[in-house]
Design a protein around this motif. Structure first.
Motif, short mmCIF file in Angstrom:
data_model
loop_
_atom_site.label_atom_id
_atom_site.label_comp_id
_atom_site.label_asym_id
_atom_site.label_seq_id
_atom_site.Cartn_x
_atom_site.Cartn_y
_atom_site.Cartn_z
N SER A 74 0.93 -1.35 -0.01
CA SER A 74 0.06 -0.02 -0.03
C SER A 74 0.74 1.12 0.02
O SER A 74 0.62 2.23 -0.49
CB SER A 74 -0.93 0.01 1.33
N ALA A 75 1.92 1.26 0.67
CA ALA A 75 2.68 2.52 0.88
C ALA A 75 3.53 2.55 -0.48
O ALA A 75 3.69 3.74 -1.11
CB ALA A 75 3.99 2.00 1.73
N LEU A 76 3.86 1.57 -1.05
CA LEU A 76 4.48 1.73 -2.49
C LEU A 76 3.26 2.14 -3.55
O LEU A 76 3.63 3.21 -4.36
CB LEU A 76 5.02 0.45 -3.09
N LEU A 77 2.23 1.61 -3.37
CA LEU A 77 1.23 2.09 -4.52
C LEU A 77 0.83 3.56 -4.24
O LEU A 77 0.96 4.57 -5.27
CB LEU A 77 -0.13 1.11 -4.20
N PHE A 78 0.87 4.07 -2.89
CA PHE A 78 0.40 5.11 -2.73
C PHE A 78 1.46 6.31 -3.11
O PHE A 78 1.41 7.61 -3.71
CB PHE A 78 0.15 5.40 -1.27
N ALA A 79 2.73 5.75 -2.83
CA ALA A 79 3.78 6.74 -3.18
C ALA A 79 3.95 6.83 -4.69
O ALA A 79 4.13 7.88 -5.27
CB ALA A 79 5.13 6.25 -2.43
N GLY A 80 3.93 5.57 -5.44
CA GLY A 80 4.06 5.64 -6.82
C GLY A 80 2.98 6.58 -7.58
O GLY A 80 3.03 7.04 -8.40
N TRP A 81 1.70 6.39 -6.90
CA TRP A 81 0.60 6.94 -7.53
C TRP A 81 0.49 8.55 -7.16
O TRP A 81 0.52 9.38 -7.84
CB TRP A 81 -0.61 6.76 -6.71
N SER A 82 1.32 9.02 -6.07
CA SER A 82 1.42 10.38 -5.75
C SER A 82 2.71 11.18 -6.62
O SER A 82 2.55 12.16 -6.86
CB SER A 82 1.85 10.72 -4.21
N TYR A 83 3.42 10.25 -7.35
CA TYR A 83 4.40 10.95 -8.15
C TYR A 83 4.40 10.42 -9.87
O TYR A 83 5.29 10.65 -10.50
CB TYR A 83 6.04 10.53 -7.74
N ARG A 84 3.28 9.79 -9.91
CA ARG A 84 3.07 9.26 -11.29
C ARG A 84 2.99 10.49 -12.31
O ARG A 84 3.34 10.46 -13.39
CB ARG A 84 2.06 8.33 -11.16
N ARG A 85 2.20 11.43 -12.06
CA ARG A 85 1.66 12.60 -12.86
C ARG A 85 2.66 13.91 -12.84
O ARG A 85 2.47 14.79 -13.33
CB ARG A 85 0.38 13.03 -12.69
N LEU A 86 3.50 13.84 -11.76
CA LEU A 86 4.43 14.87 -11.64
C LEU A 86 5.64 14.94 -12.81
O LEU A 86 5.73 13.84 -13.18
CB LEU A 86 4.99 14.86 -10.30
N LEU A 87 6.02 16.48 -12.97
CA LEU A 87 6.82 16.35 -14.08
C LEU A 87 8.37 15.99 -13.26
O LEU A 87 8.55 16.20 -12.18
CB LEU A 87 7.09 17.84 -14.61
N GLY A 88 9.34 15.73 -14.23
CA GLY A 88 10.75 15.44 -13.58
C GLY A 88 11.09 14.03 -14.30
O GLY A 88 10.23 13.43 -14.82
N GLN A 89 12.28 13.90 -14.00
CA GLN A 89 13.14 12.71 -14.42
C GLN A 89 12.51 11.33 -13.77
O GLN A 89 12.22 11.53 -12.76
CB GLN A 89 14.55 12.81 -14.30
N ARG A 90 12.29 10.37 -14.65
CA ARG A 90 11.36 9.29 -14.17
C ARG A 90 12.13 8.51 -13.15
O ARG A 90 11.52 8.19 -11.96
CB ARG A 90 11.24 8.25 -15.38
N SER A 91 13.59 8.56 -13.03
CA SER A 91 14.22 7.81 -12.25
C SER A 91 14.35 8.39 -10.67
O SER A 91 14.22 7.79 -9.92
CB SER A 91 15.83 7.53 -12.58
N LEU A 92 14.26 9.76 -10.92
CA LEU A 92 14.21 10.41 -9.78
C LEU A 92 12.89 10.54 -8.99
O LEU A 92 12.69 10.28 -7.69
CB LEU A 92 14.60 11.95 -9.88
N ARG A 93 11.63 10.55 -9.94
CA ARG A 93 10.53 10.25 -9.36
C ARG A 93 10.25 8.84 -8.54
O ARG A 93 9.73 8.94 -7.75
CB ARG A 93 9.59 10.48 -10.46
N VAL A 94 10.87 7.75 -9.31
CA VAL A 94 10.88 6.66 -8.74
C VAL A 94 11.64 6.55 -7.42
O VAL A 94 11.15 6.06 -6.50
CB VAL A 94 11.33 5.71 -9.62
N MET A 95 12.67 7.24 -7.31
CA MET A 95 13.42 7.22 -6.14
C MET A 95 12.67 8.07 -4.90
O MET A 95 12.58 7.57 -3.76
CB MET A 95 14.81 8.13 -6.26
N LEU A 96 11.99 9.18 -5.39
CA LEU A 96 11.14 9.74 -4.38
C LEU A 96 9.94 8.97 -3.87
O LEU A 96 9.69 8.95 -2.80
CB LEU A 96 10.85 11.02 -4.85
N ALA A 97 9.49 8.27 -4.82
CA ALA A 97 8.26 7.45 -4.38
C ALA A 97 8.84 6.34 -3.34
O ALA A 97 7.98 5.86 -2.50
CB ALA A 97 7.66 6.82 -5.64
N VAL A 98 9.95 5.89 -3.59
CA VAL A 98 10.40 4.59 -2.83
C VAL A 98 10.95 5.23 -1.40
O VAL A 98 10.40 4.59 -0.37
CB VAL A 98 11.85 4.09 -3.26
#
Length: 804
Positions: A53-77
């Protein structure tokens, strides 16, 4: 070596720094025994769900934001980790050092210490000789001591050694010197002992009760006790002691004799014998003797086969010494020649003591006859000749000038109760009832019922018993319809008398030998001359007892009662349905005739002397009682001089029979009663005193009247007191009781030589209580640092990619 020391020092310093960051005060993170725990323990599947649930929530919260994909994945983690850390902290992480407190269970080992443990009914496996139950227990405990060691039943539990008899008490371990004390308790109270033993733990766990006993107890150990033990979760592990089938044990069940008798009178003693164990013994090998304790003389000895089936054995004893005769009944096994007597279980129950007061005065007899028939002539001469009888005779058919005969001649019959009281036995021949006035017959009836006197009827051709149907004496006749009695009731005119078992128990109709010099065994001769007639009494009253039957000589054994006894109040009536006993004199003299009549008269006179004395009567309600059983002690005064003293109370002392006269163990006071029950109208005045005595200890007790005014009378009574729970009266083991108790409580029966089985049978009921040391980690400095780092990391990255 220096490198290793430096490493250990750094590790300890590192552990100390981490402990400070975690806020640990009692525990250390480096302790290998400590572990991570939570205040709120969540199942593993829930943690997986929280992480996803934490991963899904974090991934959903950074899915539509702008920015480099790898950095957004890191932020989600990072955000997912932060969320999981927050949940972990909310679950209350703690450092736990597992610890526990163990409360040992108690095992009660109870050993029977009652007197029955001294019974020799166990066979030694080494010598083959009998040993006591107690010795078998001692040998078993010593031989299997390891069962109760710290590696056996004593491992992790507390062993409590208890002895018990009437109650439970602590004892030293029998495995150390000096061992068990001698068993001496009078009784075994198994139920009481178990209940007392279970109070000792005071709420602590009990793994069971090991009960080493023979099982003999007067208490109930049935379902009610088993239910209480089940409720407490206590099982009984029974260790039976003693032989399953005990050896022979002969015991005197009862021995009853008269309280008073005449000098040289043959007093009957009725004895019942019980065989409590072993194989059945031929009754002819069981000898019962009546012994005079003064000189050891055997007064009588019989074998058990001489008793009627289901009846008591009759012994008889006589004493020529006035005073208290102390007799003893003893039973022994006497095998045929060449064989050894069987070893008995116990010998304490093989004897029973009796005390009989022997008085020296003649039996006072009044003989009233209608006409001088042959029976009267010979019986009258016998009564006058017999020194133990003081006789007065009265012949109705004699003219006025005839001098009535007797030791005490009379000119008229008694006219009131005082004159009638002078006679112990009244013999009434074939006398018309209208010769007496109604008051005389009533006085005679009351003399029998209240005074304890005896009445002998001698049936006749004219009046007795047919004319007495409507008189006050009808109640003293044994037949239901006196008017229907026929003189010639049999189809033959020749018959013989045959005593019944009752006659033998009453010591009557026992003729000794064929002449005075014979030493033959007492009995009833079969060669007596035949009698010519007997009365057919018809139906008898329910309370009538047949002493002898008349058996037809040649009419196919036709029988009819000839001598019948009837108890009436304190006295008794004897009806003799023939007047032909005089024929036994033919060719034999007085030998048979004399013994026959003297024994009948003494039987009734003995009954009178039990109920009356010249001046005072001292009696007890029972001469054999149990402890605390009430005994009525009574004293009756008939002497006017004693009555006129107006005694307000009379003292009675109680002492042990074996103790000197002065050693009193108890005392009581007899208080006056309103009247003497059963006193006849017009009878001499009598004053009674009474008290209730409850014996508090077992043994033979002598009760003596201590009132100085009565000292010269020597009023004494003896009472044998037994403990109601005295197991030595019947010391057989009761293994079935122990097996039932063990089964009902969920325990087991363990043989004495298999005590090692207890190690596997007795459960471990120790209580384990967790006492973990716990220190919280959620509020530590390290927890705060981790959160700050995670939050800062996410904020820095977001700033770097211009999301913050």
């Amino acid at each position: 070596m220096g490198t290793i020391s430096t490493a250990l020092t750094l590790a300890q310093q590192g552990g100390t720094l981490l402990d400070r960051l975690l806020g640990l005060r009692e525990l250390s993170w480096s302790d290998p025994s400590a572990g991570l725990g939570f205040e709120y323990v969540l199942p593993a599947w829930l943690w997986v769900l929280i992480g996803l649930s934490a991963l899904l929530f974090a991934g959903w919260s950074y899915r539509r934001l702008l920015g480099q994909r790898s950095l957004r994945v890191m932020l989600a983690v990072v955000r997912a980790v932060t969320l999981v850390v927050l949940v972990i902290l909310l679950a209350g992480p703690t450092l736990v050092l597992p610890q526990e407190s163990v409360e040992e269970d108690w095992l009660m080992v109870m050993i029977d210490r009652s007197a029955s443990m001294g019974v020799l009914d166990v066979v030694d496996t080494l010598t083959g000789e009998p040993i006591s139950r107690d010795q078998s227990v001692r040998d078993a405990l010593r031989g299997q001591a390891e069962v109760f060691s710290d590696t056996g039943l004593g491992k992790g539990r507390r062993l409590v050694w208890l002895g018990f008899g009437g109650s439970a008490y602590a004892i030293q371990s029998p495995l150390v010197e000096p061992g068990l004390a001698e068993p001496d308790a009078q009784a075994t109270s198994i139920r009481t002992a178990i209940e007392q033993a279970l109070r000792l733990p005071s709420g602590k766990p009990v793994s069971g009760v090991v009960l080493i006993t023979d099982g003999r107890t007067p208490q109930d150990t049935g379902p009610s006790l088993a239910q209480r033990l089940q409720q407490q979760g206590v099982a009984v592990f029974a260790v039976p002691v003693g032989a399953v089938r005990p050896p022979l044990d002969l015991a005197i069940g009862q021995a009853d004799g008269p309280q008073r008798t005449f000098v040289n009178d043959s007093a009957p003693v009725l004895v019942t014998i019980e065989q409590l164990g072993g194989n059945p013994v031929d009754p002819v090998e069981i000898s019962v003797a009546l012994i005079d304790q003064a000189d050891g003389e055997v007064l009588d000895e019989q074998t058990l086969d001489q008793a009627e089936p289901g009846q008591a054995l009759r012994l008889s004893g006589k004493s020529s010494t006035v005073g208290i005769a102390r007799w003893m009944v003893r039973v022994t096994h006497k095998p045929p020649a060449g064989q050894q007597p069987l070893r008995e279980l116990v010998i304490e129950n093989n004897t029973r003591e009796l005390e009989v007061e022997v008085i020296d005065r003649p039996i006072r007899v009044l003989y009233v006859e209608g006409y001088p028939r042959w029976e009267f002539r010979y019986l009258k001469n016998l009564l006058i000749r017999e020194k133990s009888i003081s006789a007065s005779t009265y012949l109705l058919s004699a003219d006025r000038s005839f001098a009535q005969e007797g030791d005490v001649p009379i000119t008229r019959l008694p006219v009131d109760a005082k004159e009638m009281d002078a006679y112990d036995v009244v013999i009434l021949g074939d006398v018309p009832p209208d010769f007496f006035h109604s008051g005389q017959l009533s006085i005679l009836r009351d003399h029998i019922s209240a005074g304890g006197a005896g009445l002998i009827w001698i049936g006749g051709e004219y009046h007795t018993p047919r004319s007495y149907g409507g008189t006050p004496l009808v109640d003293l006749l044994p037949m239901r319809v006196p008017a229907d009695v026929s003189r010639f009731g049999l189809s033959t005119s020749l018959f013989r008398l045959e005593p019944t078992a009752l006659a033998r128990s009453l010591s009557v109709m026992r003729i000794r030998g064929v002449n005075r010099e014979s030493a033959q065994t007492d009995g009833w001769p079969s060669d007596l001359p035949a009698l010519r007639w007997v009365q057919d009494m018809g139906p008898l009253k329910p309370t009538a007892e047949v002493i002898a039957d008349a058996i037809s000589v040649d009419a196919e054994g036709e029988t009819t009662p000839a001598l019948v006894r009837l108890r009436y109040g304190a006295g008794q009536s004897l009806y003799v349905g023939t007047d032909e006993a005089w024929r036994w004199r033919y060719g034999r003299g007085e030998w048979y005739f004399e013994q026959y009549w003297v024994q009948l008269i003494r039987m009734l006179g003995r009954s009178r002397v039990q109920a009356d004395t010249d001046r005072a009567l001292f009696r007890v309600s029972s001469r054999g009682v149990s402890m605390q059983q009430p005994v009525v002690v009574e004293l009756e005064l008939s002497d006017p001089l004693l009555i006129n003293r107006g005694l307000s109370r009379i003292g009675v002392s109680v002492r042990r029979a074996s103790a000197p006269t002065g050693q009193v163990v108890d005392s009581l006071e007899l208080l006056p009663i309103d009247s003497v029950e059963g006193a006849a109208p017009g009878a001499p005045r009598r004053v009674g005193y009474r008290a209730i005595w409850r014996p508090t200890s077992a043994g033979t007790r002598v009760l003596t009247v201590t009132e100085p005014a009565l000292a010269e009378l020597g009023l004494v009574q003896t009472v044998r007191v037994t403990a109601a729970d005295d197991e030595m009266l019947n010391p057989r083991s009761d293994h079935a009781r122990l097996a039932a108790l063990a089964e009902q409580t969920g325990g087991a029966v363990v043989a004495l030589d298999e005590l090692n089985r207890l190690v596997g049978l007795v459960p471990n009921r120790a209580r384990i209580t967790p006492t973990d040391i716990r220190e919280p980690l959620w509020d530590s400095m390290l927890s705060l640092i981790v959160l700050i780092v995670l939050f800062s990391l996410e904020w820095v990255v977001r700033r770097a990619i211009r999301l913050a």
